[in-house]
Design a protein around this motif. Structure first.
Motif, PDB file in Angstrom:
ATOM      1  N   GLU A   1       0.810  -1.208   0.000  1.00  0.00           N
ATOM      2  CA  GLU A   1       0.000   0.000   0.000  1.00  0.00           C
ATOM      3  C   GLU A   1       0.851   1.270   0.000  1.00  0.00           C
ATOM      4  OE1 GLU A   1      -3.979  -1.550   2.277  1.00  0.00           O
ATOM      5  OE2 GLU A   1      -2.431  -0.500   3.393  1.00  0.00           O
TER       6      GLU A   1
ATOM      7  N   CYS B   1       6.255  -5.418   4.533  1.00  0.00           N
ATOM      8  CA  CYS B   1       5.413  -4.567   5.363  1.00  0.00           C
ATOM      9  C   CYS B   1       5.873  -4.619   6.809  1.00  0.00           C
ATOM     10  CB  CYS B   1       3.963  -5.033   5.295  1.00  0.00           C
ATOM     11  SG  CYS B   1       3.217  -4.954   3.659  1.00  0.00           S
TER      12      CYS B   1
ATOM     13  N   ASP C   1      -2.167  -3.951   4.449  1.00  0.00           N
ATOM     14  CA  ASP C   1      -3.362  -3.969   5.277  1.00  0.00           C
ATOM     15  C   ASP C   1      -3.934  -5.378   5.381  1.00  0.00           C
ATOM     16  OD1 ASP C   1      -5.535  -2.475   6.703  1.00  0.00           O
ATOM     17  OD2 ASP C   1      -6.722  -3.351   5.083  1.00  0.00           O
TER      18      ASP C   1
ATOM     19  N   SER D   1      -1.669  -7.655   7.537  1.00  0.00           N
ATOM     20  CA  SER D   1      -1.802  -7.397   8.971  1.00  0.00           C
ATOM     21  C   SER D   1      -3.067  -8.034   9.523  1.00  0.00           C
ATOM     22  CB  SER D   1      -1.802  -5.891   9.229  1.00  0.00           C
ATOM     23  OG  SER D   1      -1.935  -5.608  10.601  1.00  0.00           O
ATOM     24  N   HIS D   2      -4.182  -7.910   8.778  1.00  0.00           N
ATOM     25  CA  HIS D   2      -5.432  -8.519   9.227  1.00  0.00           C
ATOM     26  C   HIS D   2      -5.329 -10.038   9.258  1.00  0.00           C
ATOM     27  CE1 HIS D   2      -7.133  -4.481   8.406  1.00  0.00           C
ATOM     28  NE2 HIS D   2      -8.076  -4.848   9.247  1.00  0.00           N
TER      29      HIS D   2
END
Length: 365
Positions: free
Chosen positions: A32, A40, A288, A291-292
């Motif tokens: 992102e 990340c 994102d 991470s989820h």
């Protein structure tokens, strides 16, 4: 089933982190932030794990140790009169105890870092996966044994029961050991530069990591689940033909057994499947989503570990005979001088320890 020790303890950061730290040629897809090479950051998921996992593992350690320890103690007190189902349940309790014994190590790893060295890293990781496989395989064995007994009126352990049960359990543990060989070979305590800490993690390429997860997803979850679903579906079909409150109780217990395994482990494996699809490029990977997925793996793996605590309730405490035998065991502990007078009659000792009905005994309940 490849638990990856909650995906944080064995492969503690994102799957490519150790490769990146070792200057691997693995190229991470666009994230992102617009970077097409840097992995990340995992600050949110790591902070979540440092808070959530130690507390969860400590609770499951206590509950699993007490519950399965009670089951093992009662069964061992009557080891000369165990049925085939009782023997499988004894091995299941042992597997669950050995599994939860590794949880404090992973709690320390999540909260701080791995401080126990590479040797214990290999042993703990292998022990964890060996005993998780054993739990799934033994549940499948119990299902198949009850299926033959009820649906086909065949008891494969009636003739030479000790030898056949021992051979079955030996094969189960042998398969579990085989599936845990990668843990003995590739697990190591290594320093992670990005986290500035040492963690117990696998030291092999990403493709091997993905392949191992696929293997354990299929062998440790899907196949045992299919065996249980097939066997208990046919058992239900037979029991529904009969009438009576006792058989209805046995039917309810059958549904609970399959539902407990499914509810506890299906969410985790769905998350792992999503992660595998991201590894294979089927689903796009971004920071994102990653991470989820990491947080979801921590939460759902905790649900899976709860199954070790539920086994004693599902397979033991629902039976009147178990409660009676547990009380008798406690009485013998506090009144050792009365052990001889508190033995059960031989006709009762031939029955399964886990049920007040013949039908429930057939079901391993």
């Amino acid at each position: 089933m490849y638990l990856e020790i909650s995906e944080r303890q064995v492969y503690y950061v994102s799957e490519f982190a150790s490769d990146y730290a070792e200057n691997s040629t693995y190229v991470y897809g666009e994230n992102e932030s617009g970077s097409d090479s840097l992995p990340c950051t995992q600050d949110f998921s790591l902070n979540f794990d440092r808070t959530f996992l130690p507390a969860l593992y400590s609770l499951l350690f206590l509950l699993g140790l007490l519950g399965n320890g009670a089951v093992a103690a009662v069964l061992l007190s009557q080891r000369t009169a165990l049925s085939s189902t009782d023997t499988f349940l004894l091995h299941l309790a042992v597997a669950d105890v050995l599994l939860v014994l590794t949880l404090p190590l992973w709690a320390v790893d999540a909260a701080v870092q791995w401080v126990f060295g590479s040797g214990l890293c290999k042993v703990a990781g292998a022990l964890f996966n060996i005993n998780f496989y054993a739990g799934a395989f033994l549940l499948a064995c119990i299902s198949f044994d009850r299926y033959l007994s009820i649906v086909h009126a065949t008891q494969i352990y009636r003739r030479d029961p000790w030898i056949r049960v021992a051979l079955t359990c030996t094969v189960v543990w042998g398969l579990c050991l085989l599936f845990a060989l990668p843990d003995f070979i590739f697990l190591t305590a290594s320093y992670d530069q990005r986290l500035n800490a040492t963690h117990c993690q696998y030291n092999f390429p990403q493709v091997g990591h993905t392949a191992l997860r696929v293997l354990q997803l299929v062998a440790g979850f899907l196949l045992p689940l299919l065996v249980m679903a097939y066997c208990y579906a046919h058992i239900l079909a037979v029991l529904l033909v009969s009438r009576g409150q006792r058989r209805l109780r046995a039917i309810r217990l059958v549904v609970v057994v399959v539902a407990a395994f499914s509810v506890c482990w299906t969410p985790y494996h769905l998350v792992v499947l999503v992660d595998i699809l991201m590894d294979l490029g089927v689903l796009a990977r971004n920071c994102d989503r990653e991470s989820h997925v990491d947080v979801a793996k921590s939460v759902t793996s905790g649900m899976g570990y709860m199954h070790c605590c539920l086994n004693p309730l599902l397979y033991a405490f629902v039976g009147m005979k178990f409660r009676e035998q547990m009380w008798m065991l406690l009485m013998r502990v506090y009144r050792s001088d009365q052990r001889g007078s508190q033995r059960q009659p031989s006709s009762s000792r031939r029955e399964s320890s886990w049920s007040e009905t013949t039908e429930a005994s057939y079901l391993g309940l």
